[in-house]
Scaffold this active site. Structure first.
Site: not given
Length: 681
Positions: A7-8, A101, A103, A319, A321
């Site tokens: 993701e990043k 991530d 999710d 994590y 979130r």
């Protein structure tokens, strides 16, 4: 070649390090037949309306509703170079491992790239709960089949498309209607932001409309053999009480004081019971945001950013979130490693070690309560506290205390309840004596703030008075007896922390019994990952403002909420949408069926908007267009601000502020502004 899609960049570096992919490439890391590449969050975004039809550049009711049948995405300008790198790598890849991530949004970020680029090879899923080396190795040893998480992508598409439909159509509809009635500016409407705004508007009005009502208490000071104690009158006659059990008859209270001031009470009931308090559960993001707001005044977005830093930069916590406050039983095996890392990171915790029982199974260890992620806890990797800023240390301390509390005994105290009979009336008192400090040794400041508590404080009620030794039937002469006049108080305004809690538990604010019956008790609006951003959006768009720690609505916000139908503003309706997205994520609802419902709803809502009359705050009278006489709007062009005709592009008249009137030059900026005026969320 196996391609890991992250993701990043920071996430990619952590995974590449464990994989041994240390050779730097263009937008990627290579090694041992493996390539790790990354995005910058979403590299793709929903296309604007004019990508479907150039006629949609113009904001007008006759172009609504805009209901795409074949959805379009566009590559973000800021991510074009990296997107090109990923597209090229996908052509070479024999297998893709989604490593974003773990999710709904993470799944969507990766899958939309694969779909856009037409990748049709095998896909698997790396499901990470932490970014320390041990957690990455554990996840790599248990890579999941790609189809096991694909429904999360479908739910992400449903969320994105539903947000687009509401934002694009209703923002345009209500903005156009408001302009026709003299209001200048964009009125942003969003699937999540608008019900959140409604919560604040309703609370502000409840406070503004609140009328204090008096009530009276009778407080007694009794003398017992072992010392004095306080007690309060508990009336039993219902006609003297309001719904909350408070005395609303002043005459009755004063008559009792006059009659009993020189009297003698007698203990008619005396009971002591041992009470136990289990430790608080570990943190989820919402609880962390609530506690950090209450203790430190941190904003919701600040807490999310700091929690993300603890996870990504310091590798100190799991994590962030997550909406879960429980831990899987298998995680109990790692307790020794976590505690060892905590002691190595902070030697000041050493005196606590002998008090911890790492085999203790508190209520937090519950496999049946685990969602996509477990609660936020420290990792098994030591961290350097000196490299953390104050907010990072504060949040890390909250997270580690809630974890360590699971290995301490319950807090135990003796609660004594006393009833003293005086002049035929009952006076009650409660006392508390701590017997086992237990987990509360980690939370020495036990007094609970009186802030309204959707936030759910984790430290419990403050202790009662210390009662003297008493015996059943003991005579207790009155030392003093007085009437205390009090008033009911309005609810407190929302803080960022309590608003997050209200968003998470939206079902509590639903009054429609049919709707309430369809909602789960835990139904919320937004997700752990989005709620902070929604509050920030409402602040930036001028619908909310801060007064110290309080959030209050603006006049424009209140008028907009009044103009919108309940279907758009009701938190319960949006919570139902979130439940539907959860059903898509679990495979119990099809994306097509969900979108069919949204399309039908938007069509109905746009028709409703066309008949709305709004009494929004009045603007200054608009200058007339010198060409056609229509109102003019202030615009920004390459050469500075100017006034442009509100009928653009039919009329091209402009007035250069401070200069001579011209034509057409710069007027096209209105079209560009319309394209960019998107109301997501």
């Amino acid at each position: 070649m196996k391609l890991f899609l992250c993701e990043k960049p920071s996430q990619a570096r952590d995974i590449a390090k464990v994989l041994g992919a240390s050779q730097k490439g263009d937008g990627c890391l290579r090694g041992h037949g493996t390539v790790v590449t990354w995005g910058f969050g979403h590299l793709l975004e929903q296309a604007p309306p004019d990508a479907y039809d150039p006629a949609f550049k113009r904001w007008a009711l006759d172009t609504l509703p805009i209901l795409p049948t074949s959805w379009k995405l566009e590559v973000k300008k800021s991510g074009r170079k990296q997107f090109g790198t990923i597209r090229k790598l996908l052509r070479e890849a024999s297998e893709v491992v989604v490593a974003t991530d773990a999710d709904r949004e993470g799944e969507t970020i990766a899958r939309e790239i694969l779909e856009y680029c037409g990748y049709r090879g095998p896909v698997s899923r790396l499901w990470l709960s932490a970014l320390d080396d041990a957690s990455i190795r554990k996840a790599l040893a248990d890579i999941r089949p790609g189809d096991s998480t694909y429904p999360l992508y479908l739910a992400g598409l449903g969320r994105s498309r539903a947000d687009w439909l509401v934002g694009m159509n209703l923002t345009r509809a209500y903005t156009v209607m408001a302009k026709q009635q003299g209001h200048d500016g964009v009125l942003s409407v969003g699937r999540v932001q608008t019900p959140t705004l409604r919560l604040v508007v309703d609370r502000d009005r409840e406070i503004a409309d609140f009328i204090p009502k008096p009530f009276w208490e009778v407080e007694a000071l009794f003398q017992a053999k072992g010392g004095t104690f306080n007690a309060k009158w508990k009336p039993r006659v219902e006609s003297l009480l309001d719904d909350a059990g408070r005395c609303i008859n002043e005459a009755a209270a004063r008559e009792l004081v006059q009659r009993a001031s020189d009297g003698e009470g007698r203990v008619s009931y005396l009971g002591t019971a041992r009470k136990k308090e289990a430790p608080p559960l570990v943190m989820d993001l919402a609880t962390l945001q609530q506690e950090a707001s209450r203790r430190y005044g941190y904003g919701a977005q600040q807490v999310l950013d700091v929690a993300q830093s603890l996870y990504e930069t310091h590798k100190a916590t799991t994590y962030p979130r997550t909406d879960c406050r429980y831990l899987p039983l298998s995680q109990l095996e790692e307790a020794e490693g976590v505690v060892t890392a905590l002691l190595k990171s902070d030697p000041e915790l050493s005196p606590l070690r002998d008090r911890l029982d790492l085999t203790r199974k508190s209520r937090v260890w519950n496999d049946s309560r685990i969602t996509a992620h477990h609660g936020i806890i420290p990792t098994t990797s030591p961290c350097d506290l000196s490299r953390m800023g104050e907010p990072e240390r504060n949040l890390y301390d909250l997270i580690r205390r809630h974890y360590l509390a699971q290995f301490l005994s319950p807090h135990e105290y003796d609660q004594t309840d006393v009833v003293v009979k005086l002049a035929g009336e009952d006076f009650v008192a409660t006392g508390r004596q701590v017997r086992v400090e237990g987990w509360r040794v980690l939370f020495p400041k036990a007094a609970k703030e009186s802030e309204e508590s959707d936030a759910g404080g984790t430290e419990g009620e403050s202790a009662g008075q210390a009662l003297p030794a008493l015996s059943q039937g003991e005579a207790c002469p009155v030392r003093s007896l007085e009437v205390v006049t009090k008033q009911t108080t309005p609810p407190r305004p929302f803080s960022e922390g309590t608003l997050i809690a209200a968003m998470k538990h939206a079902a509590r604010f639903v009054t429609d019994e049919r709707l309430k019956a369809r909602l789960k008790e835990t139904a919320g609006i937004g997700t752990e990952a989005t709620r902070a951003g929604i509050i920030e959006t409402l602040l930036k768009r001028g619908f909310l403002r801060k007064q110290k720690r309080a959030l209050v609505s603006t006049p424009t916000a209140r008028q907009l909420i009044d103009a919108l139908p309940a279907t758009v503003t009701d938190p319960g309706m949006t919570a139902l949408w979130e439940q539907a997205l959860d059903e898509i994520a679990t495979g119990h609802l099809g994306l097509d069926e969900f979108m069919a419902r949204q399309t039908a709803l938007i069509d109905k809502l746009v028709k409703h908007a066309a008949g709305v009359t709004m009494s929004l705050p009045q603007q200054q009278p608009a200058q007339k267009c010198p060409d056609c006489g229509a109102p003019m709007r202030k615009r920004k062009g390459r050469n500075g601000p100017f006034l442009g005709c509100s009928r653009y592009p039919e009329c091209m008249g402009i007035v250069n502020l401070g200069k001579q009137r011209g034509k057409a030059k710069g007027a096209g900026s209105q079209g560009r502004r319309s394209k960019g005026s998107v109301a997501n969320g």
